[in-house]
Design an enzyme around this catalytic site. Structure first.
Site, PDB file in Angstrom:
ATOM      1  N   ASP A 220       0.850  -1.199   0.000  1.00  0.00           N
ATOM      2  CA  ASP A 220       0.000   0.000   0.000  1.00  0.00           C
ATOM      3  C   ASP A 220       0.880   1.243   0.000  1.00  0.00           C
ATOM      4  O   ASP A 220       2.093   1.160   0.198  1.00  0.00           O
ATOM      5  CB  ASP A 220      -0.922  -0.026   1.224  1.00  0.00           C
ATOM      6  CG  ASP A 220      -2.186   0.812   1.004  1.00  0.00           C
ATOM      7  OD1 ASP A 220      -2.312   1.441  -0.060  1.00  0.00           O
ATOM      8  OD2 ASP A 220      -3.035   0.850   1.913  1.00  0.00           O
ATOM      9  N   HIS A 356     -10.389  -1.980  -7.120  1.00  0.00           N
ATOM     10  CA  HIS A 356     -10.295  -0.882  -6.140  1.00  0.00           C
ATOM     11  C   HIS A 356      -9.523   0.336  -6.662  1.00  0.00           C
ATOM     12  O   HIS A 356      -9.982   1.475  -6.509  1.00  0.00           O
ATOM     13  CB  HIS A 356      -9.654  -1.426  -4.867  1.00  0.00           C
ATOM     14  CG  HIS A 356      -9.467  -0.424  -3.783  1.00  0.00           C
ATOM     15  ND1 HIS A 356     -10.516   0.273  -3.213  1.00  0.00           N
ATOM     16  CD2 HIS A 356      -8.338   0.022  -3.156  1.00  0.00           C
ATOM     17  CE1 HIS A 356     -10.038   1.086  -2.292  1.00  0.00           C
ATOM     18  NE2 HIS A 356      -8.725   0.963  -2.223  1.00  0.00           N
TER      19      HIS A 356
HETATM   20 FE1  N7H Z   1      -7.456   1.939  -0.931  1.00  0.00          FE
HETATM   21  N1  N7H Z   1      -5.936  -2.589  -0.175  1.00  0.00           N
HETATM   22  O1  N7H Z   1      -5.028  -2.968   0.423  1.00  0.00           O
HETATM   23  O2  N7H Z   1      -6.569  -3.350  -0.842  1.00  0.00           O
HETATM   24  N2  N7H Z   1      -5.874   0.849  -1.619  1.00  0.00           N
HETATM   25  N3  N7H Z   1      -7.780   0.603   0.542  1.00  0.00           N
HETATM   26  N4  N7H Z   1      -8.924   3.144  -0.125  1.00  0.00           N
HETATM   27  N5  N7H Z   1      -7.040   3.396  -2.264  1.00  0.00           N
HETATM   28  C1  N7H Z   1      -5.035   1.218  -2.632  1.00  0.00           C
HETATM   29  O3  N7H Z   1      -1.865   2.558  -4.952  1.00  0.00           O
HETATM   30  C2  N7H Z   1      -7.136  -0.625   0.708  1.00  0.00           C
HETATM   31  C3  N7H Z   1      -9.676   2.879   0.970  1.00  0.00           C
HETATM   32  C4  N7H Z   1      -7.719   4.588  -2.431  1.00  0.00           C
HETATM   33  O4  N7H Z   1      -4.211   6.337  -7.386  1.00  0.00           O
HETATM   34  C5  N7H Z   1      -4.104   0.161  -2.889  1.00  0.00           C
HETATM   35  O5  N7H Z   1      -1.082   2.899  -2.951  1.00  0.00           O
HETATM   36  C6  N7H Z   1      -7.614  -1.230   1.930  1.00  0.00           C
HETATM   37  C7  N7H Z   1     -10.675   3.900   1.147  1.00  0.00           C
HETATM   38  C8  N7H Z   1      -7.073   5.385  -3.449  1.00  0.00           C
HETATM   39  O6  N7H Z   1      -4.182   4.313  -8.205  1.00  0.00           O
HETATM   40  C9  N7H Z   1      -4.401  -0.842  -2.017  1.00  0.00           C
HETATM   41  C10 N7H Z   1      -8.529  -0.353   2.475  1.00  0.00           C
HETATM   42  C11 N7H Z   1     -10.502   4.790   0.105  1.00  0.00           C
HETATM   43  C12 N7H Z   1      -6.009   4.636  -3.907  1.00  0.00           C
HETATM   44  C13 N7H Z   1      -5.537  -0.422  -1.216  1.00  0.00           C
HETATM   45  C14 N7H Z   1      -8.637   0.772   1.598  1.00  0.00           C
HETATM   46  C15 N7H Z   1      -9.374   4.311  -0.673  1.00  0.00           C
HETATM   47  C16 N7H Z   1      -6.002   3.404  -3.143  1.00  0.00           C
HETATM   48  C17 N7H Z   1      -3.011   0.130  -3.949  1.00  0.00           C
HETATM   49  C18 N7H Z   1      -9.316  -0.446   3.739  1.00  0.00           C
HETATM   50  C19 N7H Z   1     -11.262   6.034  -0.219  1.00  0.00           C
HETATM   51  C20 N7H Z   1      -4.992   5.049  -4.970  1.00  0.00           C
HETATM   52  C21 N7H Z   1      -1.740   0.729  -3.470  1.00  0.00           C
HETATM   53  C22 N7H Z   1      -9.109  -1.311   4.701  1.00  0.00           C
HETATM   54  C23 N7H Z   1     -12.557   6.161  -0.094  1.00  0.00           C
HETATM   55  C24 N7H Z   1      -5.515   4.702  -6.338  1.00  0.00           C
HETATM   56  C25 N7H Z   1      -1.560   2.170  -3.833  1.00  0.00           C
HETATM   57  C26 N7H Z   1      -4.560   5.164  -7.416  1.00  0.00           C
HETATM   58  C27 N7H Z   1      -5.063   2.400  -3.335  1.00  0.00           C
HETATM   59  C28 N7H Z   1      -6.200  -1.167  -0.231  1.00  0.00           C
HETATM   60  C29 N7H Z   1      -9.483   1.813   1.808  1.00  0.00           C
HETATM   61  C30 N7H Z   1      -8.845   4.974  -1.760  1.00  0.00           C
HETATM   62  C31 N7H Z   1      -3.624  -2.156  -1.977  1.00  0.00           C
HETATM   63  C32 N7H Z   1      -7.211  -2.553   2.526  1.00  0.00           C
HETATM   64  C33 N7H Z   1     -11.717   3.961   2.268  1.00  0.00           C
HETATM   65  C34 N7H Z   1      -7.488   6.775  -3.906  1.00  0.00           C
END
Ligand code: N7H
Length: 505
Positions: A220, A356
């Site tokens: 992440d 996601h």
């Molecule tokens: Fe997410 N995960 O591990 O699966 N997220 N996220 N997120 N997220 C991202 O690109 C995760 C949550 C965004 O610019 C990655 O850094 C988990 C909320 C945004 O390409 C992974 C949870 C919200 C991005 C995860 C969670 C977001 C992003 C890829 C909760 C907003 C960047 C790594 C437990 C409402 C997208 C990375 C881009 C990336 C995970 C929550 C938003 C692996 C586990 C609540 C904007």
């Protein structure tokens, strides 16, 4: 097409011919902006202390003594330099470093008697508060009570919260020492405290090889927006955002013209207490491997996981490496964020629409839309994410039974100058909206974001052999259990508007 009806169609796109002329970037005051906002407080471990103000006069005086502890962006940059030099010398140990920040909710400003109307109108999520917003707009599950629908949250977050103190550091000892110092400042555990600690949550970076990976196992913190005027040499990837998308008072802040002076150089901090059902997630992948080409069942399960997230566990984006993990690409900052779902506007062969990272940053899906609907810039919807994991590693028992026994997840945090355009928009208009991103000609609906989407949980596109195939009845993998909207003021705002002036003899 309906999903796009909720979006502004007037904004400009980096890829459009209407790109505005280049103007010199705003000069950001790095000594006035709290450190977590632009540079992220360095952390192996972090405490969030949620508090109520119980004695306003004393609190304001105590705050004057607290403010010198607050780490600015300039302070974090110095710390990062120290870490770099320490590593360069070959040291394996961590330098004791601590970073403190503070933010206030609307109720906190009300309690302090501070007019926060320049932070948003009465309808703004910040003013409404996340407790109400969670069931009205975010889709959190709730229970009908005599006083209306209330979210199924941890009791601590059902109480009014006035503020949060963040302490980050390299060890629990460092954190504990700083926490005691802060408790002394606010008279906690004396007969005249100025704050009451409602709850405190500790997050920890995961151990060993999982460091940097969240609890499902995915790397992440890869994609955060580069900020014009701050990130001098951004890595290839999405277009840099105007500073006012993240910091109040600058170009790109939708309320730039009307911010009170104390509200400049700040940012809205969205905190969410998100539990992850890790054994259930793993079990779901195990039971639904994608049969594709000559993949083994185990590889088919890994592919399903990658297609739910949009990246492999290593961090490699599936848009660039769709059917096989690429560990070299994963760790190459010059390449691992340099993709746009280009050429895939009508296709989810390489990456599902609902994955996601595609839901939360649709990149070219909107930027390349033809007029009259597009192009739509996603610049104003970017957020600066600063999360940390909480809870233990999986136990043997949990691995065996595929049932969560211990609470674990993400202390999700992000910064932006508009919660309406940022976090709330991503959750409500994109993640929870089964039709988004659409506007293309494909017959199937993308479905919900399979991780954070709240509602009837189904999605299409997981199977590259049959893009229209829908997985329905997906279990909940992420369960919201609390949160609040805060505003993280500038150092000047803290000193001159929130704290009382020092008493002179
Ligand atoms: Fe997410 N995960 O591990 O699966 N997220 N996220 N997120 N997220 C991202 O690109 C995760 C949550 C965004 O610019 C990655 O850094 C988990 C909320 C945004 O390409 C992974 C949870 C919200 C991005 C995860 C969670 C977001 C992003 C890829 C909760 C907003 C960047 C790594 C437990 C409402 C997208 C990375 C881009 C990336 C995970 C929550 C938003 C692996 C586990 C609540 C904007």
């Amino acid at each position: 097409m309906s999903a796009l009806g909720t979006l502004s169609t007037t904004s400009t796109s980096a890829t459009s011919s209407t790109t505005p002329p280049v103007t010199p970037p705003d000069t950001l005051d790095l000594n006035n902006i709290q450190g977590d906002i632009l540079s992220g407080l360095p952390k192996k471990t972090q405490l969030y202390i949620f508090f109520q103000i119980v004695d306003v006069t004393k609190f304001r005086a105590d705050l004057a003594r607290f403010v010198p502890l607050v780490k600015t962006v300039a302070g974090v940059l110095k710390d990062r330099q120290l870490i770099k030099e320490h590593k360069k010398k070959g040291h394996k140990t961590l330098i004791p470093l601590v970073g403190v920040n503070i933010a206030f909710s609307h109720l906190g400003f009300v309690k302090l008697g501070i007019d926060d109307s320049s932070l948003g109108p009465a309808t703004d999520p910040f003013i409404i508060g996340q407790f109400k917003d969670s069931v009205q707009n975010l889709g959190d599950a709730g229970t009908q009570t005599a006083s209306g629908l209330v979210p199924n949250w941890d009791p601590a977050f059902v109480q009014p919260l006035h503020g949060v103190i963040l302490i980050s550091g390299e060890s629990h000892e460092t954190l504990q020492k700083k926490k005691l110092e802060i408790e002394c400042i606010f008279g906690v555990r004396t007969i005249q405290p100025s704050i009451f600690q409602v709850t405190s949550l500790r997050g920890d970076v995961r151990p060993g090889a999982e460091s940097g990976h969240e609890h499902f196992g995915f790397l992440d913190g890869i994609s955060n927006p580069a900020v014009i005027g701050f990130d001098k040499d951004p890595n290839p990837g999405p277009v840099s955002v105007n500073p006012g998308v993240i910091v109040t008072g600058y170009t790109g802040d939708p309320s730039q013209a009307t911010r009170a002076s104390w509200a400049v150089d700040g940012s809205f901090l969205v905190f969410r207490y998100l539990f992850q059902q890790v054994p259930e997630f793993n079990d779901f992948l195990r039971k639904n491997p994608i049969a594709f080409q000559d993949l083994t069942p185990e590889e088919g399960s890994d592919l399903l996981g990658a297609r739910l997230v949009g990246r492999w566990k290593s961090g490699a984006p599936i848009d660039l490496s769709p059917f096989k993990n690429d560990p070299v690409l994963a760790v190459d900052p010059k390449r691992n964020n340099d993709f746009k779902f280009e050429g895939e506007i009508n296709s989810q062969f390489r990456c599902p629409f609902a994955a996601h990272v595609r839901k939360t940053n649709p990149r070219n899906d909107l930027e390349a839309l033809p007029p009259p609907v597009g192009p739509i810039s996603v610049q104003k919807n970017r957020i600066m994410r600063r999360g940390v994991q909480f809870g233990p590693e999986l136990t043997k028992e949990e691995k065996k039974t595929a049932k969560t026994e211990c609470g674990r997840g993400l202390l999700f945090a992000c910064y932006q100058t508009s919660i309406t355009n940022g976090f709330q928009f991503l959750q409500k208009t994109w993640a929870n909206n089964p039709k988004f991103p659409i506007g293309q000609t494909q017959p199937e609906e993308p479905g919900l974001d399979p991780l954070i989407g709240q509602g009837v949980r189904s999605m299409s596109g997981t199977d590259p052999n049959n893009e229209e195939k829908v997985i329905s009845g997906m279990p909940d993998f992420i369960i919201p259990r609390g949160g609040e909207y805060f505003f993280s003021p500038s150092l000047k705002g803290l000193r001159e508007t929130l704290a009382s002036p020092p008493v002179t003899a």
